[in-house]
Each structure stands twice: as C-alpha cells, then as structure tokens.
Design a protein around this motif. Structure first.
Motif, short mmCIF file in Angstrom:
data_model
loop_
_atom_site.label_atom_id
_atom_site.label_comp_id
_atom_site.label_asym_id
_atom_site.label_seq_id
_atom_site.Cartn_x
_atom_site.Cartn_y
_atom_site.Cartn_z
N UNK A 490 -56.03 -81.88 34.74
CA UNK A 490 -55.91 -80.48 34.57
C UNK A 490 -54.75 -80.00 33.80
N UNK A 491 -54.62 -80.49 32.71
CA UNK A 491 -53.00 -80.46 32.03
C UNK A 491 -52.72 -79.21 31.50
N UNK A 492 -53.76 -78.29 31.52
CA UNK A 492 -53.55 -77.00 30.62
C UNK A 492 -53.57 -75.87 31.66
N UNK A 493 -53.94 -76.20 32.90
CA UNK A 493 -54.14 -74.78 33.93
C UNK A 493 -52.86 -74.19 33.90
N UNK A 621 -59.43 -75.54 26.24
CA UNK A 621 -58.27 -75.49 26.16
C UNK A 621 -57.29 -75.00 27.27
N UNK A 622 -57.92 -74.09 28.23
CA UNK A 622 -57.26 -73.58 29.33
C UNK A 622 -57.36 -74.48 30.59
N UNK A 623 -58.00 -75.48 30.27
CA UNK A 623 -58.47 -76.42 31.60
C UNK A 623 -57.57 -77.56 31.47
N UNK A 624 -57.77 -78.42 30.37
CA UNK A 624 -56.90 -79.50 30.04
C UNK A 624 -57.88 -80.79 29.71
#
Length: 794
Positions: A490-493, A621-624
């Motif tokens: 979850x690297x972009x959350x 791109x908003x989750x990861x």
C-alpha cells in the motif's frame, strides 16, 4: 508419513525424505548457526555465506528456480570403466539405481547409487564455527574391486552478491594451495566497501576462504576454465577426461575450488572422505563500521577435516538444535499440526528467517526492523535470552526522534530511514511478550545507543517509538499510513502524510494498552495517562470512521478515497483491519459476529485466508505496488501466509474454533502433500504466499522458507488452538480445539518448571493441577524446577 510421489516425512517426524529428484520446484534446506549459513536443494544446488548472503557470499549461486544449476558438486569417477557421475542429481543427472535425500534439522543427507557404488553425503554447519562439513561415505556394493577418485567443484564468490561485474571482481582474487593442510585458500583484495578515507575499491575482503579434504590429494584446481573447459558445463567438465586436475592456483584465473582424491574399494568395502568449506576473519579492519578479530583458518581445518572431528561436530549439531526446539511439544490427532508445531516451523523461523536471512526466492540484505523482531518470539519457549538479544539489536537501529531503519544490513549496520507507520511499534510489542514470558524487568533499564548519537534505556527507546507514532495522526484523529503500514504494497496510499490506516488504529491501540502496564510498573504515571487517553481516542475514531457497515476499512488515501470499502469494485475487503480489530479488542462486542461472518464469506478459502478481495486487476497509482502484482498473487488477492496466521487468532479469540482450525489447516504445509504439482513448494516449511482463486494456478505456493509466517504458525497453534499463553501471573489456558478433536497434549517449559498439559473433552469443565482443582484458567507459577501435571477438561 504424509507420502506423495516425491517423498514423505520420516516416522519420527523430524526429516523430510525426498525420493524423486525432479520435484516441482527446488525443495531445499537452509542450515545456519547464526553466523555461517548454507542452503542446499534436493539436486545438490545451493551456496554458502557468512553473516549476510548479500554482503558476504562465499560460494556462487545465481537465482534460477528452473535450472537450479549452481552448487557445490562432487564427482565420482571409475578409473577402470571411465564412467563419471555426480553424487547428487545435479549437475550430471546420471541414471541412478537408488536416490534419496533427507532434509533434517541442521543437516541434509544425499544417497545416490550408480554402477553398484553407493555414496552417502551428509552436509551440515558446525554449531559455533564458520564452516560446513561434507562427509561422504562411498561403498562398493558390486562383486568387483573398484578404483575410484572423488573430486569437488564449486565457484568462489567472496563478497558482494550479486557480483554483476564478475569479470572485474575476479581480478582481485588469489587462490593458494597448502600441501600440509590438504587445502585451498582464497583471498580477495577488494570487498566493495569504501575504506576509512572514503575511497572505493581500496579495502580487502576481510576474510580467508578455505576448502580442505581429509584424504591424500591426488590433484587440485582453482580455475573454472581449466575445470569445465570452454563451452562446456558442469555436466561434462573437461578436467575429468584427464588423469589429473591442472594443479593450478594464483591470481590469473576464474576462482573455483576442486580437491581430488583416489582410493580403491574391495567388494562391500566402504570409505569415508571429509571435505570442509569455510571462511575466517582476517581482522584487518580497513572499513569503517566493521570491526573483526583475527581467526586462524588452519586450526579449523585441522580440527574438523577428519572423520573424528566430523563425527564429534555432528553430535554437537544434534544437541544444538535439540536445545533450540525443545521448549515445547504438542501431541494432537493431526500429524501435520504436530510436525509443524514441534519441529519444522521453529526450525524454519530460526535457521532461515532469523539467522540465514536468505532462501531460494530471496537473497536478503539484512534484518527487517519489524520482521526479525516478530521472528524472535520463536525463542520464548526455549531460549528467551535470544529474544532479548534481538530486541537490543533493533533498539540500536532507532533514531533519537523515535523512528527506525525500515531494514538494516549486517555489515556496517546502515539502512533506509522513512515514514513506515508500524515498524517502530514492533519493539514495544515484542518487549511486552518477552516480559510476559520471563518477568525480566531488568531489560527495561538496559542502555542502548541511538543511531544518531546519545543513548537511553530500552524503556525510553519504546516510549520514543510510541510518541513518534502518536505525532502522526490525521486531522480527525486516525493514525497516518505514511509510506505504508504492515502491508508494504500500500505504498501510495499515504506518502503525502495525509492518508489514514485503520489497521494501524488497532495495532497502536493494542500496543498502548500493553505499554500502559509497563509504565505503571515503572511508576511513569504521566505516560500511563498518555497511553490511556490516546487509546480511548483511537478506539473512538476507529469505530466511528473505520466501520463500513459489515467490516472495517483498510485505509483512506491522501486524496480521501476509501480502500477496503463496500463501495470499491476491487479491494473491497481487507483481512488485516478486521482480524486485528478482534485481536486487539478495539472492536465492540456487538460487531464481532458480523466481522467474523464477513471474513468467512469473502476471505476464508480452502488454502487459507485471503489478504484482500477481490484482487486488483489494474494498477492504481493512488494505492501502490500491490495493485501491480498479477491478480491473485501475493498481497493482491492471494493468501499472504503471514497475515493468514492472524485470521486463526481472530477466529479463536472470537469463539469460532472450527473456523480457526480451517484457517490454520489451509496454510499448514504438510496438508498440501496431496497436491504437490499444484502447490509446488516444499510441504515441510511455510511459503510466503499461495495464489488466490482468481489466479489460474489457484493454490500454488511461492516464496518458501524466507517468510515471517513460520514463527506465527507455531505461535497461533500453541496459543490459540491449544490455547496456552504466558502471562505475568503464569500460564493461561483457554483451548480452542476443533470439534473433531477430543483431546490434545502440550508439554511446555516455563520459568524453571515443566508442565504436561492434557486437554480432553468431558461433562464437567475445569482445570486440575497436580491433583488440585484450579480456581481460574491461569495455573500457578511454580518456578520450582519440577514437573507438573495439568488436566484440562473442556
């Protein structure tokens, strides 16, 4: 026992015996003494290293699970018939009369019979020394006298792995042959680290590698081209077409190690040859952050490269591992449950995950801050002082501000500093369970330095970790996701430091409730109030903002989008915030049933509990990066075994023993022996993940050995299903046996006493300790060096 077409467990449940070399993927053993390590597959593939497989690789292996064609190989040659074969399946794959590989606890044994010549090779690591022993017994089972020679072969790597610029690195190596020792030694004049002046390529590899043999050396070789020959391979090395090896050494080859010995065997005669491979410290200390003492390789060569030394060392191996694994023992109606709980889960967690830190699917650069801390819980029943050692090590990788390295390497100790939300909290989490086991409150006063200067007690280190997390809240009072939470994918959350993690709410709540007790013990009443006030705030915001009607959401992104919500088409429900809501007690009692039903309906499957559902089919791109895995793989709609163990805890704690057992059985590796060509991975160690139902290979295992699930599989078995937990007052007993079990038995060492806990079903529930009715589910803390019988009727 639990047999399939590739092998089975031994009757004593302490070995896995492979009878067909062509397993679906390499089935390996990872053997370590905490300093020197090796891994070896059923074909003979593998490599060795010391300290760190990425920074200090000794022998070469390139990752290739299809070919599995790098290893330390041994060739037998019949000097009369000119027949040549390797005594493992690789590299020559010669048709055999007998084949068997036994992966045991701290050793592997390879039996291979060709042309009525039986070889039995045993490989193991000496418990407290930096070397491995390869003991080979050759028996002539024919009616004719055999004139044979035996030749070793492997490639030196000596330093940083992978050595991408191999042609450059080999220029710094020097091999020498020592006739008096019957040994080859290796030096390398460039490790790859900067020196104390900051100059690159200006400091030695601070070690000496060695390879020795017990028998007279007929010939030797240290150059790959001279052994294999141009455009050949290990399957048909040109050197074995010659009477002897080249006797080459020096600085101008491609360094390998080969020692050849010749012998004659009469019918039914046997001979044992001992090889050693190892590496000792030079102690030159030219590199900042690496301080080593000199070690004499000659002493090790002389002591262990002989049959007497090898035999004594192997006896030490058995004692060494027995002490590590004998802290608890279970007997149940389920052989798979017993095998993993008593032996293989503990061995995997210690030998591979904590010590070797490498396996076929991953070469690790060092320690994960959260990872090896959790793994160290495996020592509590046997050697809790090793859990303490791990806590102190990780505390030294914390900054004064409270944050920590996400991971750190063995040599020089550096790592990446970031905004991962949960790493730092695992230190107080593991500390709490260490104290429950030992009552060793002196650890709270142990003084450990910070990475960036100054030092403090362990108690203060943990306070700073908690305070750092308490400084990371959203405007409405929910813990921030940061770079990611436990789910790295979850690297972009929340990278903008706005996104929220509801799993972090439950984890932080649990840590605060635990640490409050330690603060009371320390008479730190101000911090008691900090823990109380914040835990109540977190509980309120978690249940107000995290609840989605039938389960808890995973997160809110930086831009305010819900993750793990009924409104999502993909990633609708996540396991972690829901299992941990129950584990942490943050959930209201009237929601538990609904959450259990949601986990059961959407996530609990035949092969374990999915991490999320449905899988993401398009990158977001908003989750990861979790969304960039193929659907059904690993954290993207697969069974991520580490997290799946926590589903067992949640089901058991909520009062659903059959669901707990189903969740356990799906991820218990021996249960997959019935479908090995689907599962692929070893049936004796946990895999990191298995494919979810959306995958065309549903149920396929991957990333075996090097996974944090091993320790947790043991822990949920004994604490949640058997139901025996250490508490400050004594052992608490609350079994959650599946209805198919009528009884179970558990032996447990605890604070200088031994407990034989016998659980059975009956009409009158209760606990009887040494013939006396116990008034609670916590049995007395005797600490009397005696044996105690506990009868539990459920």
């Amino acid at each position: 026992m639990l047999k399939n077409k590739y092998g089975c467990f031994s009757e004593d449940k302490k070995e896995y015996i492979i009878t067909d070399p062509r397993t679906p993927k390499p089935w390996i053993n990872v053997i370590s003494n905490s300093d020197y390590s090796l891994m070896v597959s059923q074909t003979g593939g593998g490599c060795s290293w010391r300290g760190n497989a990425g920074q200090n690789r000794l022998t070469r292996l390139y990752q290739d699970l299809i070919k599995d064609n790098y290893g330390k190989y041994f060739y037998l040659r019949d000097l009369n018939s000119k027949d040549i074969w390797s005594i493992t399946y690789q590299p020559m794959q010669v048709k055999y009369q007998e084949f068997e590989v036994s992966h045991g606890i701290g050793y592997s044994v390879f039996k291979y019979k060709v042309n009525d010549v039986l070889s039995e090779m045993k490989i193991f690591v000496v418990p407290d020394k930096p070397l491995e022993i390869i003991e080979i017994e050759v028996t002539n089972q024919s009616k004719e006298t055999k004139k044979l020679d035996l030749t070793s072969y492997f490639e030196w790597e000596a330093g940083i792995h992978p050595d991408e610029h191999r042609e450059f690195h080999k220029l710094f190596m020097e091999t020498t042959y020592h006739e008096d020792l019957k040994a080859i030694k290796l030096r390398k004049y460039n490790w790859g680290f900067g020196d104390k002046n900051g100059l690159q390529n200006n400091a030695d590899w601070d070690f000496v590698g060695f390879h020795a043999i017990s028998e007279p050396v007929k010939s030797y070789n240290t150059d790959k081209e001279k052994f294999i020959g141009m455009y050949n391979s290990e399957r048909n090395p040109s050197a074995l077409n010659e009477a002897e090896l080249s006797n080459s050494s020096g600085r101008f080859g491609d360094p390998t190690g080969s020692l050849q010995t010749e012998f004659v065997l009469k019918p039914n005669e046997s001979k044992t040859i001992v090889y050693t491979i190892g590496v000792t410290q030079l102690g030159k200390n030219e590199i900042p952050g690496i301080e080593q003492e000199y070690e004499n390789p000659d002493e090790l060569i002389k002591k262990y490269t002989n049959t007497i030394g090898a035999k004594q060392a192997f006896e030490q191996v058995k004692i060494f591992w027995d002490e590590l694994l004998s802290g608890d023992y279970v007997e149940s109606p389920d052989d798979a449950f017993d095998i993993m709980t008593n032996t293989f889960a503990k061995y995997q967690a210690i030998s591979c995950r904590l010590w070797a830190k490498t396996a076929y699917y991953q070469t690790s650069g060092g320690y994960g801050f959260r990872d090896q801390l959790q793994d160290s819980l495996i020592f509590l029943e046997s050697k809790p002082e090793l859990t303490k050692k791990q806590i102190l090590l990780h505390a030294s990788k914390q900054f004064q501000a409270g944050d920590v390295y996400h991971w750190f390497v063995t040599y020089q100790g550096w790592g990446p500093r970031g905004n991962c939300s949960d790493d730092l909290l695992w230190m107080p989490f593991v500390l709490y369970y260490y104290l429950e086991e030992t009552l060793d409150y002196s650890i709270l006063e142990e003084v450990v330095p910070f990475v960036d200067g100054s030092k403090a007690t362990i108690y203060e280190h943990c306070k700073r970790a908690i305070n750092k997390v308490l400084s990371r809240f959203s405007e409405r009072g929910v813990p921030l996701m940061g770079s990611h939470d436990w789910n790295d994918g979850l690297s972009a959350v929340g990278f903008k430091m706005k996104g929220e993690s509801f799993w972090m709410s439950s984890f932080l709540y649990m840590v605060l409730k635990q640490f409050k007790d330690l603060s009371k013990k320390q008479e730190d009443l101000d911090f008691v109030k900090v823990c109380e006030d914040n835990s109540e705030k977190i509980k309120t915001t978690f249940n107000s903002y995290g609840w989605d009607g039938a389960w808890y959401m995973q997160a809110i992104t930086d831009d305010g989008l819900r993750i793990g919500s009924i409104e999502n088409e993909e990633g609708k429900i996540f396991l972690m915030p829901n299992s941990w809501a129950i584990i942490s007690d943050i959930i209201p009692k009237d929601r538990i049933k609904q959450v259990i039903e949601s986990i059961n309906d959407y996530l609990l499957k035949e092969h374990g509990t999915l991490l999320n559902y449905p899988a993401f089919t398009k990158p977001r791109t908003d989750v990861g990066y979790v969304t960039r895995y193929a659907p059904g793989l690993r954290e993207n709609g697969g069974v991520y075994t580490h997290a799946a163990t926590w589903a067992v805890t949640a089901f058991a704690k909520a009062g659903y023993p059959d669901l707990a057992y189903k969740a356990y059985a799906g991820i218990c590796p021996p249960n997959r022996t019935k479908d090995p060509d689907l599962y692929l991975a070893e049936p004796y160690v946990t895999c990191g993940n298995s494919d979810g139902p959306i995958s065309p290979m549903y149920g396929r295992g991957g990333w075996s050995w090097y996974t944090g699930s091993a320790q947790w599989l043991h822990r949920v078995a004994v604490q949640d299903i058997i139901g025996v937990k250490a508490t400050f007052k004594g052992l608490s007993i609350a079994p959650s046996l599946p209805t198919a079990w009528n009884e179970a038995r558990y032996f447990r060492k605890f604070r200088n006493a031994n407990y034989d806990i016998q659980i059975k079903r009956g009409k009158i529930k209760g606990i009887i300790v040494d013939g006396n009715l116990n008034k609670s589910n916590t049995i007395p803390d005797f600490q009397d060096n005696k044996d105690h019988l506990v009868i539990v009727t459920i």
